[in-house]
Design an enzyme around this catalytic site. Structure first.
Site, PDB file in Angstrom:
ATOM      1  N   LYS A  29       0.847  -1.196   0.000  1.00 11.30           N
ATOM      2  CA  LYS A  29       0.000   0.000   0.000  1.00 11.30           C
ATOM      3  C   LYS A  29       0.878   1.240   0.000  1.00 11.30           C
ATOM      4  CE  LYS A  29      -2.245   1.749   3.692  1.00 11.30           C
ATOM      5  NZ  LYS A  29      -2.181   3.210   3.669  1.00 11.30           N
ATOM      6  N   ASP A  61      -3.531   4.363  -1.705  1.00 11.02           N
ATOM      7  CA  ASP A  61      -4.488   4.749  -0.653  1.00 11.02           C
ATOM      8  C   ASP A  61      -4.437   6.255  -0.432  1.00 11.02           C
ATOM      9  OD1 ASP A  61      -6.106   4.746   1.635  1.00 11.02           O
ATOM     10  OD2 ASP A  61      -4.452   4.175   2.953  1.00 11.02           O
ATOM     11  N   LYS A 116      -7.440   8.151  -0.604  1.00 11.95           N
ATOM     12  CA  LYS A 116      -8.755   8.514  -0.018  1.00 11.95           C
ATOM     13  C   LYS A 116      -9.291   9.836  -0.555  1.00 11.95           C
ATOM     14  CE  LYS A 116      -7.689   6.341   4.447  1.00 11.95           C
ATOM     15  NZ  LYS A 116      -6.251   6.068   4.333  1.00 11.95           N
ATOM     16  N   ASP A 151     -13.935  14.895  -2.660  1.00 11.52           N
ATOM     17  CA  ASP A 151     -14.153  16.228  -3.241  1.00 11.52           C
ATOM     18  C   ASP A 151     -15.449  16.154  -4.057  1.00 11.52           C
ATOM     19  OD1 ASP A 151     -13.703  18.853  -4.395  1.00 11.52           O
ATOM     20  OD2 ASP A 151     -11.569  18.561  -4.032  1.00 11.52           O
ATOM     21  N   THR A 205     -10.743   3.412  10.708  1.00  8.63           N
ATOM     22  CA  THR A 205     -10.598   2.463  11.829  1.00  8.63           C
ATOM     23  C   THR A 205     -10.067   3.143  13.093  1.00  8.63           C
ATOM     24  OG1 THR A 205      -8.560   1.850  10.691  1.00  8.63           O
ATOM     25  CG2 THR A 205     -10.351   0.291  10.598  1.00  8.63           C
ATOM     26  N   ARG A 218       2.383  -0.813  10.954  1.00  5.71           N
ATOM     27  CA  ARG A 218       3.343  -0.851  12.064  1.00  5.71           C
ATOM     28  C   ARG A 218       3.657  -2.222  12.637  1.00  5.71           C
ATOM     29  NH1 ARG A 218       0.365   4.325  14.402  1.00  5.71           N
ATOM     30  NH2 ARG A 218      -1.233   3.225  13.217  1.00  5.71           N
TER      31      ARG A 218
END
Ligand code: C5P
Length: 238
Positions: free
Chosen positions: A33, A60, A62, A65, A124, A215
């Site tokens: 990603k 990614d 996102k 608009d 999330t 992470r």
């Protein structure tokens, strides 16, 4: 061996850091990603680096608009070769439908494979306090399902959602809808800023098609071992 359901988040500012992790993980990982942090500092060469090595790429960014801006923005991103791109479902039905139609049409004109178009439902990291602070009165889960249904109706291929909501989305949207779940935390790892989390095994059992992990792999003492442990756990759920 790589499991295409596992997507490793390359949340770095520097090209060299990305290169180091991708080299270290080698054949264990086939899907990456590229998010805001990397794309805004490195640009399209992050994608071409990964594609040249035979990796799949989830871009990614996102987008959120007005319909025309999102649709054209996606068309600009599409030519860079990502396999999956995303927009915010809260941009509404018209925005998502316009985006889906325009991207499919442009891909057809180019004779290219259309990337999977995915909608972000509710991040999330959002917890109950954040949710109420936004003035929302329904349950997070209820809104996630509403947005997932809307995305499906608008012609999108799937959603990004918490693993805790995956089962309800699967039930609402049927077997072919993609469910991409960040917020993955193997037992014993730090939750960081994530709120609505689950283990890799639980996420898949709930119906997730892809797991996004950052992470727990990137910040591990031995990233390759951490990735392999997650893959092993995933292999138990086929
Ligand atoms: O480090 P961690 O595993 O928490 O990384 C999760 C990744 O997934 C981050 O790159 C984050 O931007 C992304 N993501 C998320 N929640 C969403 C959509 C994407 O955490 N709803």
């Amino acid at each position: 061996m790589a499991d295409n359901r596992l997507i490793v988040a390359l949340d770095f500012h520097k090209f060299s850091d990305m290169e180091r992790l991708v080299t270290l993980l080698g054949d264990s990982i086939s899907y990456y990603k590229v998010g805001m942090e990397l794309f805004y500092s490195v640009g399209p060469k992050a994608i071409s680096y990964l594609k040249e090595r035979g990796k799949s790429v989830f871009l990614d960014l996102k987008l959120h608009d007005i319909p025309n801006t999102v649709a054209e923005g996606l068309c600009s991103l599409m030519v860079q070769g990502a396999d999956m791109i995303n927009i915010h479902a809260s941009g509404g039905f018209t925005m998502m439908k316009t985006a889906a139609e325009r991207v499919h049409k442009r891909a057809e004109e180019m004779g290219a494979v259309c990337p999977k178009l995915i909608a972000v439902t509710i991040l999330t990291s959002i917890n109950q306090d954040d949710w109420q602070g936004l003035g929302m009165t329904c349950e997070i889960r209820e809104q996630v399902i509403r947005l997932a249904r809307l995305a499906q109706e608008a012609g999108l291929d799937g959603v990004v959602a918490s693993p805790q909501e995956a089962a309800a989305i699967r039930e609402a949207c049927g077997p072919d809808f993609m469910i991409i779940t960040p917020g993955i935390r193997p037992i014993g790892t730090s939750t960081d800023d994530q709120s609505r989390i689950a283990t890799p095994e639980a996420a898949l059992k709930n119906g997730a098609t892809h797991l996004v992990v950052g992470r727990p792999i990137r910040a591990a003492e031995a990233p390759k071992l951490a990735a392999e442990a997650i893959i092993k756990e995933m292999e138990m759920v086929k």
